[in-house]
Design an enzyme around this catalytic site. Structure first.
Site, mmCIF file in Angstrom:
data_model
loop_
_atom_site.group_PDB
_atom_site.id
_atom_site.type_symbol
_atom_site.label_atom_id
_atom_site.label_comp_id
_atom_site.label_asym_id
_atom_site.label_seq_id
_atom_site.Cartn_x
_atom_site.Cartn_y
_atom_site.Cartn_z
ATOM 1 N N ARG A 1 78.331 48.659 35.652
ATOM 2 C CA ARG A 1 78.827 49.975 35.050
ATOM 3 C C ARG A 1 79.547 51.064 36.068
ATOM 4 N NH1 ARG A 1 72.707 52.666 34.508
ATOM 5 N NH2 ARG A 1 72.306 51.059 33.462
ATOM 6 N N ASN B 1 76.181 56.743 49.676
ATOM 7 C CA ASN B 1 76.060 55.798 48.523
ATOM 8 C C ASN B 1 77.479 56.421 47.823
ATOM 9 O OD1 ASN B 1 75.911 54.950 45.712
ATOM 10 N ND2 ASN B 1 73.856 54.377 46.049
HETATM 11 N N1 PXP Z 1 68.691 54.166 47.706
HETATM 12 C C1 PXP Z 1 68.529 53.426 46.733
HETATM 13 C C2 PXP Z 1 67.833 51.994 46.951
HETATM 14 C C3 PXP Z 1 69.110 53.558 45.380
HETATM 15 O O1 PXP Z 1 69.025 52.853 44.405
HETATM 16 C C4 PXP Z 1 69.993 54.772 45.308
HETATM 17 C C5 PXP Z 1 70.673 55.158 43.989
HETATM 18 O O2 PXP Z 1 71.693 54.264 43.680
HETATM 19 C C6 PXP Z 1 70.046 55.631 46.577
HETATM 20 C C7 PXP Z 1 69.405 55.229 47.660
HETATM 21 C C8 PXP Z 1 70.692 56.961 46.377
HETATM 22 O O3 PXP Z 1 70.334 57.768 45.355
HETATM 23 P P1 PXP Z 1 70.915 59.101 44.934
HETATM 24 O O4 PXP Z 1 72.547 58.698 44.229
HETATM 25 O O5 PXP Z 1 70.042 59.638 44.015
HETATM 26 O O6 PXP Z 1 71.325 59.892 46.189
#
Ligand code: PXP
Length: 249
Positions: free
Chosen positions: A51, A9
């Site tokens: 954002r 991500n």
């Molecule tokens: N999966 C989902 C559905 C999320 O909303 C997020 C955060 O945007 C993530 C995975 C990744 O989470 P993190 O950034 O805490 O690793």
């Protein structure tokens, strides 16, 4: 056990860029690097308030993932606006998440039980467009059943509560891991593909990766933070090796 997929991500590369209103660091460049360093796909969340990721970022990341031949997991709130944007890009998957403007990050899973009548028609339109649908839910048996009944093919379980408990040294960590495992078994038995995401770091990834039904982990904030110290590529490679080691045990 099968190889566990790693979705990276890149939202918080955009958070850093937007903190200055600058043009860098570029989340699209991060997505390209992530895929060259072992990410099996890219996850990005276009929030209603924009954002971090912008509409232009999504368009560019969508084109990039198509070019590289890896999946884009498009995280989105279930709104008409986001549905239209998602349908226009036709990503590999739409991951339906709850969204409140005042939250710092996604807090908890989508209430698919309560939102059934709004979510089910949206899922049908995505499936008709050839987009896979994932529901980001808590490890709750009723939410798993509801995700199945709205027609989703995937559930992504919120790993945040478990990861927070580990970091806080809470005695709830074991029970939270148990409920994740039980929900994963239930979802798998219903024919749902099982993913996990939120709050995962080097310390917590092993136990989650050992849940045999897990097929994919989506990890962002920690990797982008760790990139400051070790670089994004090495952080992804280390996460990948921890996942593989956990699976090999
Ligand atoms: N999966 C989902 C559905 C999320 O909303 C997020 C955060 O945007 C993530 C995975 C990744 O989470 P993190 O950034 O805490 O690793």
């Amino acid at each position: 056990m099968t190889r566990l997929r790693l979705g990276v991500n890149i939202d918080h590369v955009a958070t850093l860029r937007n903190a200055r209103g600058a043009t860098y660091p570029d989340p699209v460049r991060a997505a390209r690097l992530a895929m060259s360093m072992g990410a099996d796909g890219i996850t990005a969340h276009l929030r209603e308030d924009r954002r971090h990721i912008s509409d232009a970022d999504i368009a560019a990341i969508s084109a990039l993932t198509r070019e590289v031949g890896k999946p884009l997991n498009f995280e989105m709130a279930v709104t008409d606006e986001m549905e239209a944007i998602c349908l226009s890009h036709r990503p590999h998957a739409a991951c339906l998440v709850p969204e409140r403007r005042e939250e710092v990050t996604t807090e908890g899973g989508l209430d698919v039980v309560g939102g059934h009548n709004r979510i089910a028609p949206s899922v049908r339109r995505f499936l008709a467009a050839g987009i896979r649908v994932s529901c980001f839910i808590d490890a709750d048996p009723q939410q798993v059943l509801a995700a199945k009944s709205v027609g989703a093919q995937i559930v992504e379980f919120t790993t945040g509560p478990y990861c927070d408990a580990v970091r806080e040294g809470s005695d709830q960590a074991h029970a939270l891991l148990e409920s994740l495992s039980a929900a994963a078994r239930q979802a798998h038995a219903l024919g749902l593909e099982v993913h996990g995401g939120h709050g995962i770091d080097f310390e917590t990834v092993g136990a989650i990766a050992r849940i045999p039904e897990m097929v994919e982990l989506n990890i962002g904030h920690f990797l982008i933070g760790e990139a400051v110290f070790m670089g994004l590529g090495p952080a992804i490679q280390h996460m990948r090796s921890l996942m593989d080691e956990a699976r090999a045990q």
